[in-house]
Design a protein around this motif. Structure first.
Motif, PDB file in Angstrom:
ATOM      1  N   MET A 164       0.837  -1.438  -0.014  1.00  0.00           N
ATOM      2  CA  MET A 164       0.049  -0.123  -0.075  1.00  0.00           C
ATOM      3  C   MET A 164       0.798   1.197  -0.112  1.00  0.00           C
ATOM      4  O   MET A 164       0.560   2.134  -0.848  1.00  0.00           O
ATOM      5  N   ARG A 165       2.091   1.193   0.632  1.00  0.00           N
ATOM      6  CA  ARG A 165       3.027   2.177   0.712  1.00  0.00           C
ATOM      7  C   ARG A 165       3.332   2.540  -0.534  1.00  0.00           C
ATOM      8  O   ARG A 165       3.452   3.862  -0.884  1.00  0.00           O
ATOM      9  N   ILE A 166       3.777   1.695  -1.230  1.00  0.00           N
ATOM     10  CA  ILE A 166       4.136   1.949  -2.544  1.00  0.00           C
ATOM     11  C   ILE A 166       3.190   2.465  -3.701  1.00  0.00           C
ATOM     12  O   ILE A 166       3.405   3.657  -4.289  1.00  0.00           O
ATOM     13  N   SER A 167       1.938   1.859  -3.535  1.00  0.00           N
ATOM     14  CA  SER A 167       0.947   2.450  -4.356  1.00  0.00           C
ATOM     15  C   SER A 167       0.734   3.888  -3.864  1.00  0.00           C
ATOM     16  O   SER A 167       0.218   4.737  -5.031  1.00  0.00           O
ATOM     17  N   VAL A 168       0.468   4.162  -2.698  1.00  0.00           N
ATOM     18  CA  VAL A 168       0.160   5.608  -2.080  1.00  0.00           C
ATOM     19  C   VAL A 168       1.230   6.670  -2.614  1.00  0.00           C
ATOM     20  O   VAL A 168       1.026   7.570  -3.162  1.00  0.00           O
ATOM     21  N   ARG A 169       2.641   6.113  -2.657  1.00  0.00           N
ATOM     22  CA  ARG A 169       3.632   7.005  -2.932  1.00  0.00           C
ATOM     23  C   ARG A 169       3.478   7.324  -4.600  1.00  0.00           C
ATOM     24  O   ARG A 169       3.936   8.351  -4.909  1.00  0.00           O
ATOM     25  N   LYS A 170       3.265   6.208  -5.208  1.00  0.00           N
ATOM     26  CA  LYS A 170       3.321   6.434  -6.859  1.00  0.00           C
ATOM     27  C   LYS A 170       2.047   7.459  -7.245  1.00  0.00           C
ATOM     28  O   LYS A 170       2.285   8.114  -8.004  1.00  0.00           O
ATOM     29  N   MET A 171       0.786   7.134  -6.512  1.00  0.00           N
ATOM     30  CA  MET A 171      -0.066   8.254  -6.731  1.00  0.00           C
ATOM     31  C   MET A 171       0.303   9.474  -6.374  1.00  0.00           C
ATOM     32  O   MET A 171      -0.146  10.523  -7.107  1.00  0.00           O
ATOM     33  N   LEU A 172       1.033   9.895  -5.124  1.00  0.00           N
ATOM     34  CA  LEU A 172       1.627  11.101  -4.911  1.00  0.00           C
ATOM     35  C   LEU A 172       2.551  11.809  -5.763  1.00  0.00           C
ATOM     36  O   LEU A 172       2.275  12.896  -6.116  1.00  0.00           O
ATOM     37  N   PHE A 173       3.388  10.769  -6.371  1.00  0.00           N
ATOM     38  CA  PHE A 173       4.482  11.395  -7.223  1.00  0.00           C
ATOM     39  C   PHE A 173       3.665  11.811  -8.542  1.00  0.00           C
ATOM     40  O   PHE A 173       4.007  12.721  -9.267  1.00  0.00           O
ATOM     41  N   GLU A 174       2.694  11.001  -9.140  1.00  0.00           N
ATOM     42  CA  GLU A 174       1.944  11.360 -10.138  1.00  0.00           C
ATOM     43  C   GLU A 174       1.092  12.328 -10.157  1.00  0.00           C
ATOM     44  O   GLU A 174       0.969  13.391 -10.938  1.00  0.00           O
ATOM     45  N   ALA A 175       0.755  12.747  -8.999  1.00  0.00           N
ATOM     46  CA  ALA A 175      -0.264  14.137  -8.749  1.00  0.00           C
ATOM     47  C   ALA A 175       0.584  15.277  -8.529  1.00  0.00           C
ATOM     48  O   ALA A 175       0.289  16.290  -9.345  1.00  0.00           O
TER      49      ALA A 175
END
Length: 364
Positions: free
Chosen positions: A226-237
Motif C-alpha cells: 500500500m505504501r508503494i501504491s500511495v507513494r506512486k499516486m502522490l508522485f503522479e499527482a
C-alpha cells in the motif's frame, strides 16, 4: 501585454491564449492586482472572468504560495500547541513535517486547512487568509490522521460529497485511482482495514485536484504494498497538477523519498526548516587522527555539532563545506581526514543536539 492606458475599472473579462505565455507573470500580476483591488478602486466589484486553455489555466492557478508568518500561536486552554510558528512553503514543492506525537504537526495542518483558527499570526495562500474563506479553502484538501469519520460512508459517497465542495474534483481521476488500487467503490468504509480507509481518503484528496494537499500521517497503517501504491499516486499527482504537498510523518524514509524540504517540529516550534539536499550536503561526519587528541575548542573556525574518540581515531560531526573542514583539520596536524556519509536520521539527531534539544525524546 501592454498595461499603459488600461482602465481596470472597465475590465469585464480577460482572454488569455498561448501567445501570452511569455507574459504569464504579467498576466498573473494584473489578475492579482485587480482581485485585491490594488488597482481599479472604482467600479470593479470582483466579477472579472478569465478565459484560457485548460493547461494554461492550471499554470496560472498553481502559482500558489503558502505562508505562515507573524509568529503563529495556538493554545488549547493553557496548553501551547504552536509557539510563535513561522514557515514558508514554495509553490509546487513537497514539504515534510517531522516530529514526535504532540509536537504540533496536526494542529498546524488543521490551521492550514482552515479547520482551526490561530490565536495570533497570519496563515495565507497567495496573501489571502484561509480561515472562513471559502474560495481559498476550495484550493486546499486535508487528509486527517483519523479516518473513522468516514465509517458509515462508501468511497462513492465520499466522491459525491467532495464533488460538491471542490469545483476542481475530477470524477475521471477518482475512478482511475480507485481502479489502480483495486478498492471497492460501493462498500462501507467500516468494512475496510485502516490502510484501505486511508487509501480511499488519499484518492479523494488527489481527485480533488487542489493547489495544496495536506496529508497527516498518510502512510500510517499501510502495509509495504500500500505504501508503494500511495507513494506512486502522490508522485503522479505532483507531476500532473504541480500541487503543493505537505506531509506530516514520523517516518524519515517516506519524507526523504517524497519531499524537497523538511521542517522539524518540537514542542510547537520549528527547530529548523531546510531543503533536504542542503541538509545532506552541509553536515558531515569527519574521521581524523592527531598525534595528540583534540577537542572542538581547538577548531573555533568550524561549527562542530558533536565529537567522539575511539582509540586514536576521532570523529567530529561538522556543519560546513567538507573540503574546507578537511583543510582546517590538516592545517592543525591531522594525519588523515575521511568524510563519512551520514543517514538522514543521524543528521536530524545531530542537528537537534547541536541546538540544545534532547533528540532521544523525539519518539516518546
Amino acid at each position: 501585454m501592454r498595461l499603459a492606458g488600461l482602465n481596470p475599472d472597465g475590465i469585464q473579462a480577460i482572454f488569455i491564449t498561448h501567445e501570452h505565455i511569455d507574459h504569464l507573470l504579467g498576466v498573473i500580476w494584473l489578475i492579482r492586482m485587480i482581485g485585491q483591488k490594488k488597482i481599479g478602486q472604482g467600479k470593479y466589484e470582483g466579477n472579472l472572468r478569465i478565459y484560457c486553455h485548460e493547461e494554461l489555466a492550471r499554470s496560472i492557478r498553481m502559482i500558489a504560495e503558502l505562508t505562515i508568518q507573524k509568529k503563529v500561536t495556538k493554545y488549547f486552554d493553557d496548553f501551547c500547541a504552536l509557539d510563535e510558528f513561522s514557515l514558508k512553503v514554495e509553490s509546487g514543492s513537497a514539504y515534510g513535517l517531522l516530529g514526535s506525537n504532540g509536537a504540533g504537526k496536526s494542529t498546524l495542518l488543521r490551521i492550514l486547512a482552515g479547520i482551526y483558527r490561530q490565536d495570533s499570526g497570519d496563515v495565507t495562500v497567495d496573501g489571502e487568509k484561509i480561515y472562513d474563506n471559502v474560495s481559498v479553502k476550495q484550493r486546499v484538501f486535508y487528509v486527517s490522521d483519523d479516518v473513522e469519520q468516514y465509517a458509515n460512508m462508501t468511497p462513492e459517497d465520499m466522491r459525491k460529497m467532495y464533488e460538491i465542495f471542490y469545483p476542481t474534483f475530477s470524477n475521471e481521476k477518482f475512478a482511475r485511482l480507485m481502479k489502480a488500487i483495486d478498492l471497492p467503490q460501493n462498500k462501507r468504509m467500516s468494512t475496510f482495514s485502516k490502510g484501505m480507509k486511508r487509501q480511499a481518503a488519499v484518492v479523494c484528496g488527489l481527485a480533488a485536484s487542489t493547489d495544496i494537499l495536506l496529508l497527516d500521517e498518510a502512510f500510517d497503517g499501510l502495509d509495504p504494498t500500500m505504501r508503494i501504491s500511495v507513494r506512486k499516486m502522490l508522485f503522479e499527482a505532483m507531476a500532473e497538477n504541480n500541487s503543493t504537498v505537505i506531509i506530516s510523518s514520523h517516518n524519515l524514509t517516506e519524507i526523504e523519498e517524497l519531499c524537497d524540504s523538511v521542517g522539524l517540529v518540537h514542542k510547537g516550534k520549528v527547530i529548523f526548516d531546510r531543503e533536504l539536499d542542503s541538509i545532506k550536503g552541509s553536515i558531515h561526519k569527519i574521521q581524523v587522527a592527531f598525534d595528540g587528541a583534540k577537542t572542538a575548542a581547538d577548531f573555533p573556525e568550524l561549527e562542530i555539532l558533536s565529537e567522539n574518540t575511539i582509540g586514536s581515531v576521532q570523529s567530529f560531526i561538522v556543519n560546513g563545506d567538507s573540503d574546507e573542514i578537511c583543510r582546517v583539520m590538516r592545517e592543525k596536524g591531522a594525519k588523515f581526514c575521511d568524510v563519512i556519509p551520514l543517514t538522514l536520521n543521524e543528521i536530524f539527531i545531530y542537528e537537534m543536539e547541536g541546538q540544545g534539544y534532547d533528540s532521544s525524546k523525539l519518539d516518546k
